[in-house]
Design an enzyme around this catalytic site. Structure first.
Site: not given
Ligand SMILES: *Cc1c(COP(=O)(O)O)cnc(C)c1O
Length: 371
Positions: A47, A99, A170, A195
């Protein structure tokens, strides 16, 4: 070094014990201790740290030109670590089209703990008017989801710096192939590794990358270790593997997005196309100045409302109707349905994650669906 080289070599080291060229997956949760209590290689318990996570964090830090990265079990867990690292009662400013998963996280899980405003951060006057003495953080998401709005990162940072406010970006839609927020002065970069980093729609992950190792970063590391929202050694391994092809995948995704959006813009039953790479995009110039490419996420509005949009969906054969993005397969979704009843997303909007299929096949499929 160029990003293609970094992606392949940053996390790789021939294994000392076996001379394996690719780092083995270490599944062990615990590591042997010396009689004197010390740990020869620094690993104690998975962890806290694991060799595969360590390797992944090294690649992520180098790709983003940061000093250190922290890997999480999802993008939302990475975002949550940021919010949990802040003192109760502090104020954060977020974009109004943040998001939706993170927007809901703040609204529901941090209600009564943090104070927050969701505003149009692209509007300088609005942004300045919302800064309070207790504001500690401005959250930026660019390009944004699902409207593909582009925020001038440098401009937000300049305002934030005047008030000693931290800026987190982000950068999920852009990836370090197309955008390097730390080089523009951001304090932290956040990614959903689910992603483009994973790239094959088969793992969940998240990441934070920092420009400096300060007290705030130490707190985030604490949240990572004590909260325990860490990715498994397997997922870390898969991510290191996927990241090696990230620059080439992004190039392919972007190539397809350029051609597909140019095609859609010409179609009589398409009302509008939102893609930073189009000269018709309201922040095209900002995107051109601050990004190294425009990415491969776009949205378009179909003439005739929600029903017309859904009819296009029903006719598509190559585009799978599914949420998420960044995989090799093209995905499409009626975004307002995903975001629920209080969404501000237009009802005739379809969001597309352009995959790596041949562009001729993608255009042909779109063409028959729009007829
Ligand atoms: C998918 C996404 C998130 C969240 O990520 P997860 O892996 O689904 O928890 C945050 N910001 C953006 C722009 C995203 O496309």
């Amino acid at each position: 070094m160029k990003i293609e080289t970094i992606a392949i070599h940053a996390g790789n080291k021939t294994d000392d014990a076996t001379k394996a060229v690719i780092q083995p997956i270490v599944m062990s949760t615990t590591f042997e201790r010396e009689v004197d209590g010390s740990y020869v290689n620094g690993y104690i318990y998975s962890r806290a740290a694991n060799p595969n996570r360590h390797q992944l964090e090294k690649v992520l830090a180098k790709l983003e030109r940061g000093v250190e990265a922290a890997a999480f079990s999802s993008g939302n867990a990475a975002g949550m670590a940021v919010f949990q690292s802040l003192a109760p009662g502090t104020h954060i400013i977020c974009p109004d089209d943040m998001y939706h998963g993170l927007r809901n996280q703040i609204k529901i899980l941090f209600a009564g703990i943090l104070t927050f405003d969701f505003i149009d951060i692209n509007n300088e006057a609005t942004l300045k008017a919302n800064i309070r003495p207790e504001t500690v953080l401005i959250w930026v998401e660019t390009p944004s989801n699902p409207l593909l709005k582009v925020t001038d990162i440098k401009k937000v940072i300049a305002i934030a710096k005047q008030h000693q406010i931290k800026v987190v970006v982000d950068s999920t839609f852009a990836t370090p192939v197309f955008q390097r927020p730390l080089e523009l002065g951001a304090d932290l970069v956040m990614h959903s590794s689910t992603k483009y980093f994973g790239g094959h729609s088969d793992l969940m992950g998240g990441a934070l990358i920092t420009a400096v190792k300060d007290e705030w970063w130490a707190k985030i590391r604490q949240v990572q270790e004590m909260g325990g929202a860490i990715p498994s050694p397997m997922d870390c391994y898969y991510l290191v593997r996927s990241l090696k092809t990230l620059p080439y995948r992004m190039r392919g995704h972007e190539h397809n997005a350029h051609l597909l959006t140019a095609f859609l813009e010409q179609q009589p039953n398409v009302e509008s196309v939102m893609y930073p790479g189009l000269t018709s995009h309201p922040q095209h110039q900002i995107a051109k100045d601050q990004m190294l490419g425009f990415g491969a996420m776009f949205s378009f509005c179909v003439k005739g409302g929600a029903d017309a949009a859904k009819q296009v969906l029903s006719k598509l054969k190559l585009f799978t109707i599914a949420t998420s993005l960044g995989g090799v397969e093209s995905l499409i979704e009626h975004r307002a349905s995903v975001e629920g009843p209080d969404t501000k997303t237009p009802q005739n909007l379809l969001r597309v994650s352009v995959g790596l299929e041949h562009i001729d096949d993608l255009i042909a499929d779109m063409e028959q669906a729009l007829e």
